[in-house]
Design an enzyme around this catalytic site. Structure first.
Site, PDB file in Angstrom:
ATOM      1  N   ARG A 212      47.545  95.398  79.369  1.00 26.40           N
ATOM      2  CA  ARG A 212      48.179  95.286  78.078  1.00 26.40           C
ATOM      3  C   ARG A 212      49.598  96.649  78.578  1.00 26.40           C
ATOM      4  O   ARG A 212      48.889  97.228  80.020  1.00 26.40           O
ATOM      5  CB  ARG A 212      47.257  95.874  76.784  1.00 26.40           C
TER       6      ARG A 212
ATOM      7  N   LYS B 220      33.917  92.554  82.148  1.00 30.16           N
ATOM      8  CA  LYS B 220      34.100  93.669  84.008  1.00 30.16           C
ATOM      9  C   LYS B 220      32.916  93.072  85.547  1.00 30.16           C
ATOM     10  O   LYS B 220      33.909  92.831  86.320  1.00 30.16           O
ATOM     11  CB  LYS B 220      33.625  95.262  83.687  1.00 30.16           C
TER      12      LYS B 220
ATOM     13  N   GLU C 210      27.721  99.210  89.440  1.00 29.53           N
ATOM     14  CA  GLU C 210      28.125  99.786  90.777  1.00 29.53           C
ATOM     15  C   GLU C 210      27.421 100.465  91.953  1.00 29.53           C
ATOM     16  O   GLU C 210      27.536 101.625  91.377  1.00 29.53           O
ATOM     17  CB  GLU C 210      29.496  99.077  90.693  1.00 29.53           C
TER      18      GLU C 210
END
Length: 666
Positions: free
Chosen positions: A292, A116, A200
């Protein structure tokens, strides 16, 4: 295209891929674990091979075993589904090295999104909006704390290598940071093998909007519009829909363009989903790319009329994207919910067991069912407890919601507990009906969607009692006819006794609470006493599982499903499931812990032990954490006392109801 495809997955996604392959004339090969020998994907595939034990690490995560089956079966390509190895770059690389086609993105693209932190930095460099935060490699707790203080609170701690809501914590105050960091890192380590985190800024009351993208090997990248997934519980999606009721046309266009930009930044090929967090002001920020097919892909299929699995196969075979961007159109509104074997009233505890009764609405132009089980199958403890996905489509959102309510009302699940009643409440809540729900709404207002013992609706209980009374009367008449005594007073089945007023006592269990009723009358007219209240019932008829009657002179209609001891009553808006019990039987004690013991609420693996013999503990203090069906469960002391015994260490597998911690007797 391919002649033979191996599906490296299980459950509804494996069945979904098999359906498309059958339509395209592609032969399918399934793999399965010992726990899935009788599973639907095994029965539906043209060929199936066992690859190991029931634990995922012993079967569905064994890339070497899957490749061996692919070679032996002559498969030319492997579809990974979602979950398991679907986002494993090493597996994708091994498939290609074996001379086979991986139906998904390139390993290099996966690796760019596997972290990430790295993904966020890459997107920022490409001009995709990102949330301010810290993605550095320095994971010293002191450095992380300093960065958190600089970002400000509230903030989000997220596992850098993960997904599915695992390894995520919201921290609202500086004093809570250290404990949240430890918990997040532990969960990330257990789920993904790595405990790196990123920080974040937390966007208050955000919306979760994701954009379906597709890329081909010829440089083409397009988007297939958005899905909104703001109805979430603990970061797990509960309801998905398209189009989003929140987006304006201008915001939709901007987010679609940003998603395509994100796909081009990593040279993306095949199906992927770019996920954004969107503030109430319309500001949107990149979260991640799921490399995916998503669980909620049927929502996009319903509004576009496209088969995304077919697109995956064509792109994997080297073909160009079937349509250009300007040829992609949307029609109507689609909504998806997931039926799970879980108990919302017990903290959404995952369930398992045989599906004694499974009735789902009949598929048609408006209703689609994607399921990996049928009635009689077993929901195992080893995998995700999803029973089916229920997807509806209609011309607009109000009509789609109406379709969804009708479809949910037609669902009957007996065996393990399910979330159907929770979903029925959800789709009628003003926040969903009005399209105002944000990602934290369910966690803030969960009490509005779950039930407590003893809160059964009076009219539903009366209807259940009447259905049971009519059934008893029919049984009495059958017995009298069989005995050759059709005129016997016993044939009335009304509780008549010589010298006594006729009456019948009934007892039900509802959410582990006992409900007692007393009834007089027969033949469709009854006087029913419940908790010092009396209901007068007249004109009751039960035909083809439909009960019509008048309660206190008001006409009502109910659908009744009688499964023997279990009885389901539904009035079109609400449902009641009760269990008929002998009058002498007491309700079972609720909860998983006695006064002196902490029990395992279900089979699982011990993650961490937080006490030792001789320790003094307070009531409600966390003493152990176990992991079961992809979820961490916190086990707490039932009372204050001294720990006498601990039965289990980190890594141990434990059975349901096993005593894990015992306190000294008081």
């Amino acid at each position: 295209m391919f002649d033979t495809l191996l599906i490296a997955n299980r459950g509804e996604i494996a069945c979904r891929v098999i359906r498309t392959c059958r339509r395209l004339g592609i032969r399918t090969v399934a793999v399965y674990s010992e726990a899935d020998a009788d599973a639907q994907h095994v029965r539906q595939a043209d060929e199936a091979h066992c690859i190991g034990g029931p634990r995922p690490a012993d079967s569905y995560l064994r890339g070497d075993a899957i490749l061996e089956v692919a070679r032996a079966s002559g498969a030319q390509a492997i579809h990974p589904g979602y979950g398991f190895l679907s986002e494993n770059a090493d597996f994708a690389e091994a498939v290609e090295a074996a001379g086979l086609v991986f139906v998904g993105p390139r390993a290099a693209s996966m690796r760019k999104m596997g972290s990430k932190a790295g993904a966020k930095e890459l997107m920022q460099a490409a001009g995709v909006p990102v949330v301010p935060g810290y993605t550095g490699e320095d994971q010293d707790p002191g450095r992380l704390r300093a960065e958190a203080d600089a970002i400000g609170y509230p903030l989000m701690i997220k596992a850098a290598h993960g997904g599915g809501g695992k390894g995520m914590r919201i921290v609202r105050a500086a004093e809570d940071f250290a404990a949240a960091l430890e918990s997040c890192q532990r969960e990330a380590r257990n789920a993904f093998g790595r405990d790196r985190v990123l920080l974040e800024r937390y966007v208050e009351q955000p919306r979760h909007i994701e954009i379906q993208i597709f890329g081909d090997a010829h440089g083409g990248v397009i988007h297939l519009a958005e899905r909104e997934c703001s109805a979430q519980r603990r970061y797990q999606k509960v309801l998905e829909e398209s189009p989003s009721p929140f987006l304006t046309p201008a915001l939709r266009e901007a987010m679609g363009a940003a998603a395509v930009l994100a796909g081009r930044a990593i040279d993306y090929v095949n199906a992927g989903t770019v996920e954004f967090i969107v503030g109430q002001d319309g500001g949107f920020y990149f979260m991640e790319i799921n490399t995916r097919l998503q669980v909620e892909h049927p929502v996009t299929e319903m509004v576009t009329g496209l088969d995304l699995v077919e697109w995956q196969l064509r792109v994997a075979a080297g073909e160009a994207l079937p349509l250009p961007q300007d040829a992609v159109t949307q029609r109507g509104h689609a909504i998806e919910v997931r039926l799970y074997a879980e108990d919302p009233d017990a903290g959404f505890l995952p369930g398992s067991g045989r599906l004694d009764r499974l009735r789902l609405p009949a598929p048609d132009a408006h209703v689609r069912i994607d399921a990996g089980v049928v009635e009689g199958d077993t929901v195992t403890i080893f995998y995700d407890p999803m029973i089916a996905k229920l997807i509806v489509h209609d011309a607009d959102r109000p009509r789609a919601l109406a379709r969804l309510r009708e479809a949910l009302a037609a669902c009957e699940i007996a065996g393990p507990k399910s979330n159907v009643e929770f979903l029925e409440r959800l789709v009628r809540h003003p926040a969903v009906v009005g399209g105002t729900i944000d990602t934290g709404f369910l966690d803030r207002h969960l009490d509005a969607f779950v039930s407590t013992a003893g809160d059964a609706d009076r009219e539903l209980l009366v209807a259940a009692a009447v259905a049971r009374l009519i059934d008893q009367e029919r049984a009495a008449r059958r017995d009298a006819l069989a005995a050759g005594e059709p005129d016997s007073p016993w044939a009335l089945g009304d509780g008549w006794r010589l010298g006594h007023r006729g009456g019948r006592a009934l007892a039900f269990l509802h959410r582990d609470a006992r409900v007692d009723l007393y009834a007089q009358g027969s033949g469709g007219s009854y006087r029913i006493e419940l908790d010092d209240e009396v209901a007068q019932v007249d004109g009751a008829r039960l035909e083809d599982e439909v009960l019509s009657l008048r309660i206190d002179a008001v006409g009502r209609r109910f659908r009744v499903a009688d499964g023997g001891r279990q009885l389901l009553v539904h009035d079109g808006r609400r449902r009641l499931r009760v269990e008929a019990v002998p009058l002498h039987q007491q309700a079972s004690a609720a909860g998983g812990a006695g006064a002196d013991s902490v029990l395992a609420p279900m089979p699982g693996r011990v993650v961490v032990v937080k006490c030792a013999p001789g320790d003094a503990v307070e009531a409600g203090q966390e003493v152990m954490v176990i992991e079961a069906m992809k979820m961490e469960l916190s086990l707490k002391a039932p009372r204050a006392g001294v720990v006498a015994e601990v039965r289990g260490a980190a890594g141990d597998f434990v059975d349901a109801d096993a005593v894990l911690v015992r306190l000294d007797a008081q």
